[in-house]
Design a protein around this motif. Structure first.
Motif, PDB file in Angstrom:
ATOM      1  N   LEU A   1      12.436  35.013 -79.321  1.00  0.00           N
ATOM      2  CA  LEU A   1      11.035  35.003 -78.907  1.00  0.00           C
ATOM      3  C   LEU A   1      10.742  36.086 -77.876  1.00  0.00           C
ATOM      4  CD1 LEU A   1       8.258  33.546 -79.078  1.00  0.00           C
ATOM      5  CD2 LEU A   1       9.005  32.167 -77.122  1.00  0.00           C
ATOM      6  N   VAL A   2      11.651  36.290 -76.951  1.00  0.00           N
ATOM      7  CA  VAL A   2      11.470  37.264 -75.875  1.00  0.00           C
ATOM      8  C   VAL A   2      12.332  38.492 -76.151  1.00  0.00           C
ATOM      9  CG1 VAL A   2      11.656  37.678 -73.399  1.00  0.00           C
ATOM     10  CG2 VAL A   2      11.041  35.401 -74.239  1.00  0.00           C
TER      11      VAL A   2
ATOM     12  N   PRO B   1       2.390  38.930 -69.089  1.00  0.00           N
ATOM     13  CA  PRO B   1       1.023  38.613 -69.520  1.00  0.00           C
ATOM     14  C   PRO B   1       0.857  38.481 -71.027  1.00  0.00           C
ATOM     15  CG  PRO B   1       0.991  40.262 -67.788  1.00  0.00           C
ATOM     16  CD  PRO B   1       2.425  40.076 -68.188  1.00  0.00           C
ATOM     17  N   SER B   2       1.747  39.059 -71.820  1.00  0.00           N
ATOM     18  CA  SER B   2       1.615  38.982 -73.271  1.00  0.00           C
ATOM     19  C   SER B   2       2.380  37.809 -73.868  1.00  0.00           C
ATOM     20  CB  SER B   2       2.114  40.292 -73.913  1.00  0.00           C
ATOM     21  OG  SER B   2       3.506  40.461 -73.651  1.00  0.00           O
ATOM     22  N   ILE B   3       3.179  37.141 -73.055  1.00  0.00           N
ATOM     23  CA  ILE B   3       3.995  36.022 -73.545  1.00  0.00           C
ATOM     24  C   ILE B   3       3.505  34.729 -72.900  1.00  0.00           C
ATOM     25  CG2 ILE B   3       6.326  35.064 -73.679  1.00  0.00           C
ATOM     26  CD1 ILE B   3       7.400  37.907 -73.418  1.00  0.00           C
ATOM     27  N   PRO B   4       3.119  33.725 -73.681  1.00  0.00           N
ATOM     28  CA  PRO B   4       2.670  32.454 -73.090  1.00  0.00           C
ATOM     29  C   PRO B   4       3.790  31.784 -72.299  1.00  0.00           C
ATOM     30  CG  PRO B   4       2.069  32.597 -75.407  1.00  0.00           C
ATOM     31  CD  PRO B   4       3.025  33.721 -75.147  1.00  0.00           C
ATOM     32  N   ILE B   5       3.438  31.280 -71.116  1.00  0.00           N
ATOM     33  CA  ILE B   5       4.370  30.532 -70.286  1.00  0.00           C
ATOM     34  C   ILE B   5       3.921  29.065 -70.297  1.00  0.00           C
ATOM     35  CG2 ILE B   5       5.397  30.274 -68.004  1.00  0.00           C
ATOM     36  CD1 ILE B   5       6.078  32.896 -69.409  1.00  0.00           C
ATOM     37  N   ILE B   6       4.868  28.153 -70.488  1.00  0.00           N
ATOM     38  CA  ILE B   6       4.566  26.724 -70.526  1.00  0.00           C
ATOM     39  C   ILE B   6       5.213  26.081 -69.300  1.00  0.00           C
ATOM     40  CG2 ILE B   6       4.599  24.648 -71.949  1.00  0.00           C
ATOM     41  CD1 ILE B   6       5.530  26.530 -74.270  1.00  0.00           C
ATOM     42  N   THR B   7       4.390  25.495 -68.437  1.00  0.00           N
ATOM     43  CA  THR B   7       4.951  24.969 -67.190  1.00  0.00           C
ATOM     44  C   THR B   7       4.156  23.760 -66.691  1.00  0.00           C
ATOM     45  OG1 THR B   7       5.815  25.624 -65.018  1.00  0.00           O
ATOM     46  CG2 THR B   7       3.645  26.485 -65.629  1.00  0.00           C
ATOM     47  N   TYR B   8       4.394  23.415 -65.436  1.00  0.00           N
ATOM     48  CA  TYR B   8       3.812  22.227 -64.819  1.00  0.00           C
ATOM     49  C   TYR B   8       2.287  22.370 -64.636  1.00  0.00           C
ATOM     50  CZ  TYR B   8       8.763  21.535 -63.683  1.00  0.00           C
ATOM     51  OH  TYR B   8      10.129  21.393 -63.748  1.00  0.00           O
TER      52      TYR B   8
ATOM     53  N   MET C   1       7.145  22.068 -77.016  1.00  0.00           N
ATOM     54  CA  MET C   1       6.396  23.303 -77.253  1.00  0.00           C
ATOM     55  C   MET C   1       7.316  24.513 -77.237  1.00  0.00           C
ATOM     56  SD  MET C   1       2.986  22.508 -74.940  1.00  0.00           S
ATOM     57  CE  MET C   1       2.158  24.073 -75.353  1.00  0.00           C
ATOM     58  N   ALA C   2       8.292  24.515 -76.315  1.00  0.00           N
ATOM     59  CA  ALA C   2       9.250  25.619 -76.263  1.00  0.00           C
ATOM     60  C   ALA C   2      10.119  25.638 -77.516  1.00  0.00           C
ATOM     61  CB  ALA C   2      10.110  25.508 -75.010  1.00  0.00           C
ATOM     62  N   LEU C   3      10.557  24.469 -77.972  1.00  0.00           N
ATOM     63  CA  LEU C   3      11.368  24.391 -79.189  1.00  0.00           C
ATOM     64  C   LEU C   3      10.591  24.867 -80.419  1.00  0.00           C
ATOM     65  CD1 LEU C   3      13.134  20.949 -78.611  1.00  0.00           C
ATOM     66  CD2 LEU C   3      14.260  23.191 -78.707  1.00  0.00           C
ATOM     67  N   ASP C   4       9.283  24.668 -80.404  1.00  0.00           N
ATOM     68  CA  ASP C   4       8.445  25.124 -81.517  1.00  0.00           C
ATOM     69  C   ASP C   4       8.104  26.600 -81.428  1.00  0.00           C
ATOM     70  OD1 ASP C   4       8.459  22.594 -82.584  1.00  0.00           O
ATOM     71  OD2 ASP C   4       6.522  22.013 -81.722  1.00  0.00           O
ATOM     72  N   GLY C   5       8.599  27.271 -80.393  1.00  0.00           N
ATOM     73  CA  GLY C   5       8.370  28.702 -80.260  1.00  0.00           C
ATOM     74  C   GLY C   5       6.976  29.077 -79.803  1.00  0.00           C
TER      75      GLY C   5
ATOM     76  N   MET D   1      18.936  22.072 -75.079  1.00  0.00           N
ATOM     77  CA  MET D   1      19.638  23.228 -74.524  1.00  0.00           C
ATOM     78  C   MET D   1      20.587  23.863 -75.540  1.00  0.00           C
ATOM     79  SD  MET D   1      18.416  23.992 -71.687  1.00  0.00           S
ATOM     80  CE  MET D   1      19.631  25.239 -71.276  1.00  0.00           C
ATOM     81  N   LYS D   2      20.870  23.165 -76.622  1.00  0.00           N
ATOM     82  CA  LYS D   2      21.659  23.770 -77.697  1.00  0.00           C
ATOM     83  C   LYS D   2      20.819  24.762 -78.502  1.00  0.00           C
ATOM     84  CE  LYS D   2      24.573  19.659 -78.316  1.00  0.00           C
ATOM     85  NZ  LYS D   2      24.963  18.566 -79.252  1.00  0.00           N
ATOM     86  N   LYS D   3      19.499  24.609 -78.417  1.00  0.00           N
ATOM     87  CA  LYS D   3      18.592  25.455 -79.189  1.00  0.00           C
ATOM     88  C   LYS D   3      17.825  26.446 -78.332  1.00  0.00           C
ATOM     89  CE  LYS D   3      17.917  21.614 -82.408  1.00  0.00           C
ATOM     90  NZ  LYS D   3      16.929  20.669 -83.005  1.00  0.00           N
ATOM     91  N   LEU D   4      17.675  26.150 -77.042  1.00  0.00           N
ATOM     92  CA  LEU D   4      16.975  27.043 -76.123  1.00  0.00           C
ATOM     93  C   LEU D   4      17.972  27.852 -75.302  1.00  0.00           C
ATOM     94  CD1 LEU D   4      14.233  24.591 -74.769  1.00  0.00           C
ATOM     95  CD2 LEU D   4      13.932  26.362 -76.503  1.00  0.00           C
ATOM     96  N   LYS D   5      17.574  29.046 -74.950  1.00  0.00           N
ATOM     97  CA  LYS D   5      18.417  29.916 -74.144  1.00  0.00           C
ATOM     98  C   LYS D   5      17.715  30.257 -72.835  1.00  0.00           C
ATOM     99  CE  LYS D   5      21.552  30.132 -77.351  1.00  0.00           C
ATOM    100  NZ  LYS D   5      22.851  29.442 -77.181  1.00  0.00           N
ATOM    101  N   THR D   6      18.503  30.409 -71.776  1.00  0.00           N
ATOM    102  CA  THR D   6      17.939  30.855 -70.506  1.00  0.00           C
ATOM    103  C   THR D   6      17.475  32.299 -70.633  1.00  0.00           C
ATOM    104  OG1 THR D   6      19.448  29.402 -69.302  1.00  0.00           O
ATOM    105  CG2 THR D   6      18.378  31.143 -68.047  1.00  0.00           C
ATOM    106  N   VAL D   7      16.278  32.577 -70.161  1.00  0.00           N
ATOM    107  CA  VAL D   7      15.702  33.919 -70.229  1.00  0.00           C
ATOM    108  C   VAL D   7      15.803  34.561 -68.855  1.00  0.00           C
ATOM    109  CG1 VAL D   7      13.612  35.259 -70.698  1.00  0.00           C
ATOM    110  CG2 VAL D   7      14.113  33.206 -72.052  1.00  0.00           C
ATOM    111  N   ASP D   8      16.358  35.760 -68.789  1.00  0.00           N
ATOM    112  CA  ASP D   8      16.478  36.485 -67.527  1.00  0.00           C
ATOM    113  C   ASP D   8      15.101  36.923 -67.036  1.00  0.00           C
ATOM    114  OD1 ASP D   8      19.249  36.244 -67.638  1.00  0.00           O
ATOM    115  OD2 ASP D   8      19.462  38.116 -68.765  1.00  0.00           O
ATOM    116  N   SER D   9      14.962  37.029 -65.705  1.00  0.00           N
ATOM    117  CA  SER D   9      13.683  37.449 -65.143  1.00  0.00           C
ATOM    118  C   SER D   9      13.884  38.100 -63.789  1.00  0.00           C
ATOM    119  CB  SER D   9      12.751  36.243 -64.996  1.00  0.00           C
ATOM    120  OG  SER D   9      11.561  36.610 -64.338  1.00  0.00           O
TER     121      SER D   9
END
Length: 314
Positions: free
Chosen positions: A194-195, A206-213, A249-253, A269-277
């Motif tokens: 995705l990233v 700004p071009s990538i949706p962020i999903i948070t609190y 939502m993150a799992l659905d991309g 966590m088996k399907k999601l990866k930590t994204v560097d920032s």
């Protein structure tokens, strides 16, 4: 809490006079909580009684003392001069009873309900262990739990709707004490691919949706303001109060999840990866907040159990 026996308010010369110059311990308790919570209805809820009963006891005390203790016309209700004097004595008395119960180890036999507010990050990490430990130390104590965001729990504490909150901090709440629990680093997570380059920056975000609190929480406010200052554009941020929904939502991309480390399930966590920032995000710091004053010892014991459990949590 000990209840029911009478406290002398003067020298007694006959049983008839005794009935007129004695105040029950329960009445002292009723007065304290009504004054502390500044509400008849909240005091009734706190003491598991009815509002008419609260009013009746307070009227009887005022008749005995000979002057009003509460200014009922004020919104919320306020103490009169006599009420402030009585409140100081009532708090000292109730504190002394609490200290006696602690010294006699009566807390293990405590009955009643503690109203607990808790952040979902804690729900997803070590809450179950905390509740197990509380049940072991206080086997007769019931926990009435509410899961909410920190701003709502702060208001609930002030209004007397909850007794203790495990929430974000630190912040200063007048009349409340806090104990530090645990820090959780904020991390970005996304499905692979995705990233681009698996790294997110101020330029690319700004071009990538962020999903948070939710919008009234630190991650959303800090992230939005930082990105707006740096880029002059509003970032695309989706908010939700449910960690499980953010995870789905993150799992659905649908975007990159920004949540506290350790809150996502092992299966996800088996399907999601930590994204560097390169974005400097402060960790989420959690504290236990509880009332100072009466019942302070019980709340402090619960907060200390929470701190011990949090320290041992991964």
């Amino acid at each position: 809490m000990l209840q029911g026996d009478f406290l002398s308010c003067g020298t007694l010369s006959s049983p008839e006079i005794a009935e007129e110059v004695m105040v029950s311990f329960r009445s002292i308790e009723v007065f304290y909580w009504t004054a502390h919570l500044r509400s008849f209805s909240r005091a009734a809820d706190r003491l598991n009684t009815t509002q008419p009963t609260i009013s009746q006891r307070l009227r009887a005390m005022e008749e005995l003392i000979g002057e009003p203790l509460l200014n009922r016309a004020a919104k919320p209700i306020a103490l009169t001069s006599a009420g402030r004097t009585l409140f100081r004595h009532a708090e000292l008395l109730l504190r002394q009873v609490a200290a006696m119960e602690r010294d006699l180890d009566l807390s293990r036999h405590m009955e009643g309900t503690i109203r607990l507010g808790v952040s979902e990050t804690i729900v997803q990490t070590w809450l179950a262990t905390f509740l197990e430990q509380v049940a072991r130390h206080f086997p007769k104590l019931d926990i009435d739990m509410t899961v909410d965001v920190t701003p709502s729990m702060m208001n609930a504490l002030r209004d007397g709707d909850i007794d203790i909150a495990l929430m974000l901090g630190p912040t200063i709440l007048d009349g409340f004490t806090c104990i530090e629990l645990k820090d959780y680093p904020l991390k970005f997570y996304a499905v692979p691919g995705l990233v681009p380059g698996n790294a997110i920056s101020l330029r690319s975000m700004p071009s990538i949706p962020i999903i948070t609190y939710p919008r009234n929480t630190y991650p959303y406010i800090y992230l939005r303001e930082t990105l707006f200052r740096q880029t002059g554009r509003n970032p695309r941020i989706f908010t939700n109060s449910s960690i499980s929904t953010i995870e789905r939502m993150a799992l659905d991309g649908l975007g990159v999840a920004l949540v506290a480390e350790g809150t996502l399930s092992g299966e996800s966590m088996k399907k999601l990866k930590t994204v560097d920032s390169d974005i400097d995000l402060k960790p989420l710091s959690f504290y236990a907040y509880f009332q100072a004053g009466v019942q302070h010892d019980t709340f402090e014991q619960l907060a200390e159990i929470a701190a011990q459990v949090a320290a041992g949590a991964p």
